[in-house]
Scaffold this motif. Structure first.
Motif, PDB file in Angstrom:
ATOM      1  N   ASP A   1       0.824  -1.197   0.000  1.00 11.49           N
ATOM      2  CA  ASP A   1       0.000   0.000   0.000  1.00 11.49           C
ATOM      3  C   ASP A   1       0.865   1.256   0.000  1.00 11.49           C
ATOM      4  O   ASP A   1       2.090   1.207   0.182  1.00 11.49           O
ATOM      5  CB  ASP A   1      -0.980  -0.013   1.186  1.00 11.49           C
ATOM      6  CG  ASP A   1      -0.284   0.029   2.538  1.00 11.49           C
ATOM      7  OD1 ASP A   1       0.797   0.647   2.645  1.00 11.49           O
ATOM      8  OD2 ASP A   1      -0.820  -0.557   3.496  1.00 11.49           O
ATOM      9  N   LEU A   2       0.198   2.378  -0.178  1.00 11.70           N
ATOM     10  CA  LEU A   2       0.905   3.648  -0.335  1.00 11.70           C
ATOM     11  C   LEU A   2       1.749   3.993   0.882  1.00 11.70           C
ATOM     12  O   LEU A   2       2.902   4.428   0.752  1.00 11.70           O
ATOM     13  CB  LEU A   2      -0.117   4.750  -0.615  1.00 11.70           C
ATOM     14  CG  LEU A   2       0.411   6.175  -0.747  1.00 11.70           C
ATOM     15  CD1 LEU A   2       1.413   6.276  -1.889  1.00 11.70           C
ATOM     16  CD2 LEU A   2      -0.742   7.142  -0.955  1.00 11.70           C
TER      17      LEU A   2
ATOM     18  N   ARG B   1      -4.791   9.233   4.586  1.00  7.82           N
ATOM     19  CA  ARG B   1      -4.403   9.283   3.173  1.00  7.82           C
ATOM     20  C   ARG B   1      -3.961  10.710   2.849  1.00  7.82           C
ATOM     21  O   ARG B   1      -4.641  11.673   3.230  1.00  7.82           O
ATOM     22  CB  ARG B   1      -5.572   8.923   2.269  1.00  7.82           C
ATOM     23  CG  ARG B   1      -6.096   7.526   2.436  1.00  7.82           C
ATOM     24  CD  ARG B   1      -5.248   6.495   1.748  1.00  7.82           C
ATOM     25  NE  ARG B   1      -5.124   6.690   0.321  1.00  7.82           N
ATOM     26  CZ  ARG B   1      -4.702   5.755  -0.511  1.00  7.82           C
ATOM     27  NH1 ARG B   1      -4.358   4.557  -0.051  1.00  7.82           N
ATOM     28  NH2 ARG B   1      -4.600   5.986  -1.798  1.00  7.82           N
TER      29      ARG B   1
ATOM     30  N   LEU C   1       2.042   5.802  -7.360  1.00  7.35           N
ATOM     31  CA  LEU C   1       0.700   5.583  -7.908  1.00  7.35           C
ATOM     32  C   LEU C   1       0.753   4.540  -9.010  1.00  7.35           C
ATOM     33  O   LEU C   1       0.163   4.700 -10.066  1.00  7.35           O
ATOM     34  CB  LEU C   1       0.139   6.899  -8.471  1.00  7.35           C
ATOM     35  CG  LEU C   1       0.002   8.056  -7.487  1.00  7.35           C
ATOM     36  CD1 LEU C   1      -0.388   9.324  -8.228  1.00  7.35           C
ATOM     37  CD2 LEU C   1      -1.020   7.737  -6.413  1.00  7.35           C
TER      38      LEU C   1
ATOM     39  N   SER D   1      -5.862   1.472  -8.566  1.00  5.63           N
ATOM     40  CA  SER D   1      -6.666   1.884  -7.420  1.00  5.63           C
ATOM     41  C   SER D   1      -6.060   3.116  -6.745  1.00  5.63           C
ATOM     42  O   SER D   1      -6.785   4.040  -6.366  1.00  5.63           O
ATOM     43  CB  SER D   1      -6.800   0.745  -6.415  1.00  5.63           C
ATOM     44  OG  SER D   1      -5.518   0.335  -5.949  1.00  5.63           O
ATOM     45  N   ASP D   2      -4.730   3.138  -6.590  1.00  4.17           N
ATOM     46  CA  ASP D   2      -4.078   4.310  -5.993  1.00  4.17           C
ATOM     47  C   ASP D   2      -4.262   5.537  -6.873  1.00  4.17           C
ATOM     48  O   ASP D   2      -4.525   6.642  -6.393  1.00  4.17           O
ATOM     49  CB  ASP D   2      -2.586   4.049  -5.794  1.00  4.17           C
ATOM     50  CG  ASP D   2      -2.309   3.256  -4.523  1.00  4.17           C
ATOM     51  OD1 ASP D   2      -3.225   3.139  -3.695  1.00  4.17           O
ATOM     52  OD2 ASP D   2      -1.192   2.749  -4.377  1.00  4.17           O
ATOM     53  N   SER D   3      -4.106   5.359  -8.175  1.00  3.11           N
ATOM     54  CA  SER D   3      -4.208   6.485  -9.097  1.00  3.11           C
ATOM     55  C   SER D   3      -5.622   7.052  -9.114  1.00  3.11           C
ATOM     56  O   SER D   3      -5.814   8.276  -9.114  1.00  3.11           O
ATOM     57  CB  SER D   3      -3.814   6.042 -10.509  1.00  3.11           C
ATOM     58  OG  SER D   3      -2.459   5.619 -10.541  1.00  3.11           O
TER      59      SER D   3
ATOM     60  N   HIS E   1      -7.795   6.825  -6.724  1.00  8.37           N
ATOM     61  CA  HIS E   1      -8.032   7.476  -5.435  1.00  8.37           C
ATOM     62  C   HIS E   1      -7.393   8.865  -5.416  1.00  8.37           C
ATOM     63  O   HIS E   1      -8.005   9.838  -4.944  1.00  8.37           O
ATOM     64  CB  HIS E   1      -7.461   6.628  -4.297  1.00  8.37           C
ATOM     65  CG  HIS E   1      -7.665   7.243  -2.947  1.00  8.37           C
ATOM     66  ND1 HIS E   1      -8.880   7.242  -2.302  1.00  8.37           N
ATOM     67  CD2 HIS E   1      -6.802   7.903  -2.123  1.00  8.37           C
ATOM     68  CE1 HIS E   1      -8.762   7.870  -1.143  1.00  8.37           C
ATOM     69  NE2 HIS E   1      -7.519   8.277  -1.005  1.00  8.37           N
TER      70      HIS E   1
END
Length: 252
Positions: free
Chosen positions: A2-3, A40, A61, A65-67, A69
């Motif tokens: 995850d990020l 976040r 990213l 999904s990250d991008s 978001h």
């Protein structure tokens, strides 16, 4: 990964403490929350952290999904360019990806329009129109077309309700220095209580050097970022320097 974990791993690999990465932009507590996944970062904060860590934004990213978001966060901030930046390495053929990309061009075009960068605004709005999206609504497309008319008066006028059409004609005439024509279009409208009508009528009165009338149509709108500069001008031109000064201070 995850990020938050990715940010932490890059920081540790670079031999940097949380305090060194935070600088003066964010608190150490905030960075801790981001790294452990309990918070976040906004798009601007993530861009700042990427710069501090010496990595391109896209490195953090690399998943759709990250991008997506990040694009949603940028949208919440009204940051069209941030949306496009977040989606640059993402599959935008998905329904949501395509919609967010199209919306990003629209918001970026409107920002350029506010900054009076008209050729750039026209390019962004035209690129928005070239994209396909199943989620795009007729109302949003009409908004894009009206923005395009403001950026390029030679562009075809959108099909809009009669009231909006007259307001658009008045705005374009005023932009072209045709003050009398703008006033004539506005006077064709029966409903003169809308915010848009009052702002445009105020601008026409000011262009005609009639600040007292401008002040009368503007007062019902209250004081905000759009009305304060106009109110300052109205008060100054009518000799009410105390209120003019108050409006000037309120804009700081």
């Amino acid at each position: 990964m995850d990020l938050g974990k990715k940010l932490k791993n890059v920081r540790l690999e670079a031999g940097l403490s949380q305090r060194q990465v935070c600088g003066e932009r964010i608190t150490r507590n905030m960075l801790s929350q981001i790294e452990n996944g309990s918070a976040r970062p906004s798009m601007d904060t993530l861009r700042y952290l990427a710069d501090r860590l010496g990595k391109p934004l896209g490195y953090f990213l690399d998943t759709d999904s990250d991008s997506l978001h990040a694009a949603r966060l940028a949208y919440a901030e009204g940051n069209g360019l941030g949306m496009l930046d977040a989606l640059s390495d993402t599959d935008t053929t998905t329904p949501e990806g395509a919609f967010l990309q199209k919306l990003g061009f629209l918001l970026a075009g409107e920002q350029a329009l506010r900054e009076q960068r008209l050729p750039y605004a026209r390019d962004l709005l035209e690129r928005c129109g070239q994209l396909e999206s199943a989620y795009w609504q007729p109302e949003t497309e009409r908004r894009r077309q009206m923005d395009l008319c403001r950026a390029d008066p030679s562009a075809p006028a959108p099909e809009v309700p009669p009231e909006e059409d007259l307001l658009l004609r008045a705005e374009l005439a005023l932009r072209s220095g045709k003050t009398a024509l703008a006033g004539a279009w506005l006077d064709c409208l029966d409903d003169r209580r809308s915010r848009k009508w009052r702002l445009l009528r105020c601008d026409v009165y000011l262009a005609e050097q009639n600040p007292a009338e401008a002040l009368e149509v503007l007062r019902p709108l209250g004081e905000d970022t759009e009305t304060l500069p106009r109110l300052e001008t109205c008060y100054r031109e009518t000799g009410d320097f105390q209120n003019a000064y108050r409006c000037a201070v309120a804009q700081r």
